[in-house]
Every structure is written in C-alpha cells, then in structure tokens.
Motif scaffolding. Sequence first.
Motif, PDB file in Angstrom:
ATOM      1  N   THR B  56       0.832  -1.189   0.000  1.00 18.45           N
ATOM      2  CA  THR B  56       0.000   0.000   0.000  1.00 18.45           C
ATOM      3  C   THR B  56       0.873   1.247   0.000  1.00 18.45           C
ATOM      4  O   THR B  56       1.941   1.264   0.593  1.00 18.45           O
ATOM      5  N   LYS B  57       0.396   2.260  -0.718  1.00 17.36           N
ATOM      6  CA  LYS B  57       1.140   3.518  -0.798  1.00 17.36           C
ATOM      7  C   LYS B  57       0.145   4.638  -0.984  1.00 17.36           C
ATOM      8  O   LYS B  57      -0.763   4.527  -1.829  1.00 17.36           O
ATOM      9  N   SER B  58       0.281   5.696  -0.209  1.00 17.65           N
ATOM     10  CA  SER B  58      -0.667   6.812  -0.288  1.00 17.65           C
ATOM     11  C   SER B  58      -0.004   8.081  -0.786  1.00 17.65           C
ATOM     12  O   SER B  58       1.180   8.319  -0.543  1.00 17.65           O
ATOM     13  N   ASN B  59      -0.796   8.877  -1.470  1.00 19.35           N
ATOM     14  CA  ASN B  59      -0.352  10.190  -1.934  1.00 19.35           C
ATOM     15  C   ASN B  59      -1.565  11.100  -1.825  1.00 19.35           C
ATOM     16  O   ASN B  59      -2.386  11.181  -2.736  1.00 19.35           O
ATOM     17  N   GLY B  60      -1.715  11.721  -0.661  1.00 20.82           N
ATOM     18  CA  GLY B  60      -2.883  12.580  -0.443  1.00 20.82           C
ATOM     19  C   GLY B  60      -4.152  11.746  -0.435  1.00 20.82           C
ATOM     20  O   GLY B  60      -4.280  10.773   0.305  1.00 20.82           O
ATOM     21  N   ARG B  61      -5.080  12.104  -1.330  1.00 22.31           N
ATOM     22  CA  ARG B  61      -6.360  11.381  -1.381  1.00 22.31           C
ATOM     23  C   ARG B  61      -6.265  10.110  -2.230  1.00 22.31           C
ATOM     24  O   ARG B  61      -7.262   9.410  -2.398  1.00 22.31           O
ATOM     25  N   TYR B  62      -5.106   9.827  -2.781  1.00 22.50           N
ATOM     26  CA  TYR B  62      -4.902   8.631  -3.589  1.00 22.50           C
ATOM     27  C   TYR B  62      -4.208   7.563  -2.753  1.00 22.50           C
ATOM     28  O   TYR B  62      -3.183   7.827  -2.144  1.00 22.50           O
ATOM     29  N   THR B  63      -4.772   6.353  -2.757  1.00 19.91           N
ATOM     30  CA  THR B  63      -4.141   5.223  -2.087  1.00 19.91           C
ATOM     31  C   THR B  63      -4.087   4.060  -3.056  1.00 19.91           C
ATOM     32  O   THR B  63      -5.119   3.625  -3.566  1.00 19.91           O
ATOM     33  N   ALA B  64      -2.870   3.570  -3.303  1.00 22.16           N
ATOM     34  CA  ALA B  64      -2.693   2.427  -4.190  1.00 22.16           C
ATOM     35  C   ALA B  64      -2.401   1.189  -3.364  1.00 22.16           C
ATOM     36  O   ALA B  64      -1.725   1.264  -2.329  1.00 22.16           O
ATOM     37  N   THR B  65      -2.920   0.057  -3.815  1.00 23.20           N
ATOM     38  CA  THR B  65      -2.608  -1.213  -3.178  1.00 23.20           C
ATOM     39  C   THR B  65      -2.030  -2.149  -4.223  1.00 23.20           C
ATOM     40  O   THR B  65      -2.281  -1.998  -5.425  1.00 23.20           O
ATOM     41  N   LEU B  66      -1.253  -3.100  -3.766  1.00 17.23           N
ATOM     42  CA  LEU B  66      -0.641  -4.070  -4.663  1.00 17.23           C
ATOM     43  C   LEU B  66      -0.665  -5.443  -4.021  1.00 17.23           C
ATOM     44  O   LEU B  66      -0.267  -5.599  -2.860  1.00 17.23           O
ATOM     45  N   ASP B  67      -1.167  -6.420  -4.767  1.00 20.14           N
ATOM     46  CA  ASP B  67      -1.088  -7.825  -4.364  1.00 20.14           C
ATOM     47  C   ASP B  67      -0.250  -8.528  -5.423  1.00 20.14           C
ATOM     48  O   ASP B  67      -0.742  -8.867  -6.496  1.00 20.14           O
ATOM     49  N   ALA B  68       1.028  -8.725  -5.113  1.00 21.77           N
ATOM     50  CA  ALA B  68       1.945  -9.298  -6.094  1.00 21.77           C
ATOM     51  C   ALA B  68       1.648 -10.777  -6.357  1.00 21.77           C
ATOM     52  O   ALA B  68       2.029 -11.311  -7.392  1.00 21.77           O
ATOM     53  N   ASP B  69       0.981 -11.432  -5.418  1.00 21.53           N
ATOM     54  CA  ASP B  69       0.648 -12.840  -5.622  1.00 21.53           C
ATOM     55  C   ASP B  69      -0.438 -13.007  -6.679  1.00 21.53           C
ATOM     56  O   ASP B  69      -0.343 -13.877  -7.552  1.00 21.53           O
ATOM     57  N   THR B  70      -1.461 -12.188  -6.593  1.00 24.02           N
ATOM     58  CA  THR B  70      -2.560 -12.269  -7.568  1.00 24.02           C
ATOM     59  C   THR B  70      -2.338 -11.332  -8.744  1.00 24.02           C
ATOM     60  O   THR B  70      -3.122 -11.323  -9.686  1.00 24.02           O
ATOM     61  N   LYS B  71      -1.267 -10.527  -8.691  1.00 15.92           N
ATOM     62  CA  LYS B  71      -0.929  -9.582  -9.766  1.00 15.92           C
ATOM     63  C   LYS B  71      -2.066  -8.600  -9.999  1.00 15.92           C
ATOM     64  O   LYS B  71      -2.543  -8.420 -11.137  1.00 15.92           O
ATOM     65  N   GLN B  72      -2.502  -8.014  -8.890  1.00 15.77           N
ATOM     66  CA  GLN B  72      -3.576  -7.023  -8.968  1.00 15.77           C
ATOM     67  C   GLN B  72      -3.174  -5.774  -8.187  1.00 15.77           C
ATOM     68  O   GLN B  72      -2.512  -5.861  -7.148  1.00 15.77           O
ATOM     69  N   SER B  73      -3.619  -4.642  -8.696  1.00 13.20           N
ATOM     70  CA  SER B  73      -3.421  -3.391  -7.991  1.00 13.20           C
ATOM     71  C   SER B  73      -4.710  -2.603  -8.078  1.00 13.20           C
ATOM     72  O   SER B  73      -5.513  -2.784  -9.004  1.00 13.20           O
ATOM     73  N   SER B  74      -4.912  -1.726  -7.097  1.00 11.41           N
ATOM     74  CA  SER B  74      -6.066  -0.840  -7.140  1.00 11.41           C
ATOM     75  C   SER B  74      -5.621   0.565  -6.766  1.00 11.41           C
ATOM     76  O   SER B  74      -4.619   0.752  -6.059  1.00 11.41           O
ATOM     77  N   LEU B  75      -6.371   1.519  -7.264  1.00 10.68           N
ATOM     78  CA  LEU B  75      -6.144   2.919  -6.892  1.00 10.68           C
ATOM     79  C   LEU B  75      -7.451   3.432  -6.318  1.00 10.68           C
ATOM     80  O   LEU B  75      -8.477   3.441  -7.003  1.00 10.68           O
ATOM     81  N   HIS B  76      -7.418   3.832  -5.061  1.00  7.02           N
ATOM     82  CA  HIS B  76      -8.608   4.325  -4.370  1.00  7.02           C
ATOM     83  C   HIS B  76      -8.502   5.841  -4.255  1.00  7.02           C
ATOM     84  O   HIS B  76      -7.489   6.364  -3.790  1.00  7.02           O
ATOM     85  N   ILE B  77      -9.553   6.510  -4.689  1.00  9.89           N
ATOM     86  CA  ILE B  77      -9.593   7.972  -4.598  1.00  9.89           C
ATOM     87  C   ILE B  77     -10.656   8.333  -3.570  1.00  9.89           C
ATOM     88  O   ILE B  77     -11.824   7.911  -3.694  1.00  9.89           O
TER      89      ILE B  77
END
Lengths: 114, 113
Positions: B56-77
């Motif tokens: 997980t990594k945040s930049n203000g109102r943006y939060t990104a997540t990463l699941d390297a096992d399932t090869k998925q990422s999300s960006l939450h605003i």
Amino acid sequence: EPEVTQTPSHQVTQMGQEVILRCVPISNHLYFYWYRQILGQKVEFLVSFYNNEISEKSEIFDDQFSVERPDGSNFTLKIRSTKLEDSAMYFCASSYRGPGYGYTFGSGTRLTVV
Amino acid sequence: KNQVEQSPQSLIILEGKNCTLQCNYTVSPFSNLRWYKQDTGRGPVSLTIMTFSENTKSNGRYTATLDADTKQSSLHITASQLSDSASYICVVTLSGGYQKVTFGTGTKLQVIP
C-alpha cells in the motif's frame, strides 16, 4: 519542479512531409524516451535512448522514424514521410536511472497529418 | 504476453464520493507498478510507485494497493474532486535489462457536481 519541455504543442503537416518533434529533457537525466498515444487509445512505447544511442525500440519505430540528441540538451524525433496513421500525441520522457525508477513526461506534441 | 488490463474503462461519480480503479497484470518478472494521472491533452503524471514488497502507498487522497501474488493493484480515490476528472493509467515495469515498461489501457474518470 524540473520539467520536460516539448515543442511545438501542435503540428499539422501534409501526408508525405517530414516532421521533427523537439524535446528538452530534464538536465541531469540520462535516459530519454518517445511514446505516442493515438486518440482514445493507450500510450505506446516507441524508443528509448541512452548514452547517445538507441537502447530499445518497438515494432512501431520503423525506418520512417529516427531520434537524435544533436547537442547536450535537445532530443528530437523525426518522422521522414508522414502517414495519416501517424496522427497522435507524441510524448517525450526522461529519467535519471532508467524507467524502473520513474520518469517525467512532457506535455506532448499533437501531430495531425492531413 | 505481458499485458496490463484496467477496469472499468470509464467511470462517472459524484463529487465527494470515493471510487476504486482496478489493474490486473501478467507482466513477469515484475519490478514495480506505477499509477499515473493523465489530464486530457497532457502528459501522464506519476501518482504512486510500488515495488514487489510494498502493498500500500498513499499520496494525499490517492491510495494504491498491490497484491503481487494475484498480480492485482487498485487505486482508491477518497472524497473525489472535480479536478480528479482524468484518465488513470497503470504502468508495470519488468525487471532486468532496460526495464521494459507496459502501459495499461487506462480508466477514464469523470467527477460531476
């Protein structure tokens, strides 16, 4: 904050003409790239340039395309004989240590071939 | 084949609401994943970068997540603003050599009042 500068912002050219797109990368960056984005489509890699030579190029980057770093600051993309399908936004990017460490994009040049 | 797929293709939300954008990739070997914001007619601007060990990594109102096992990422605003209207692009970098980069197809977000 340092920027990658591209000129012109918009270029209209006739089919078959040569165009040169110009970029001034961030001054201490070592890796330079050209990308293009056809309207409504995803960004596509064209070419990367390091140590005064092409390090990688895509299948899009055929003999009609060439790149040059004529002096210490400019990085150019030349399209020798433009085709209608070359109409796109062309983005220059630069990075200090390679794309894995992130790069900075310019604002792009919109090329319209008529 | 190395691919980066994003969903949804487009999204309309009301100002102030939250949203989540998805990115699935088949890129291997993986080095890092970035989310970029691209305003119409402008170059992409980096929002976050995540390596294999970060989830997980945040930049203000943006939060990104990463699941390297399932090869998925999300960006939450969070608490969207009109200025969030843009395309959001997921970009995955392969490790090794010249670190080839694969761009996703992007999600076009429109925030309406």
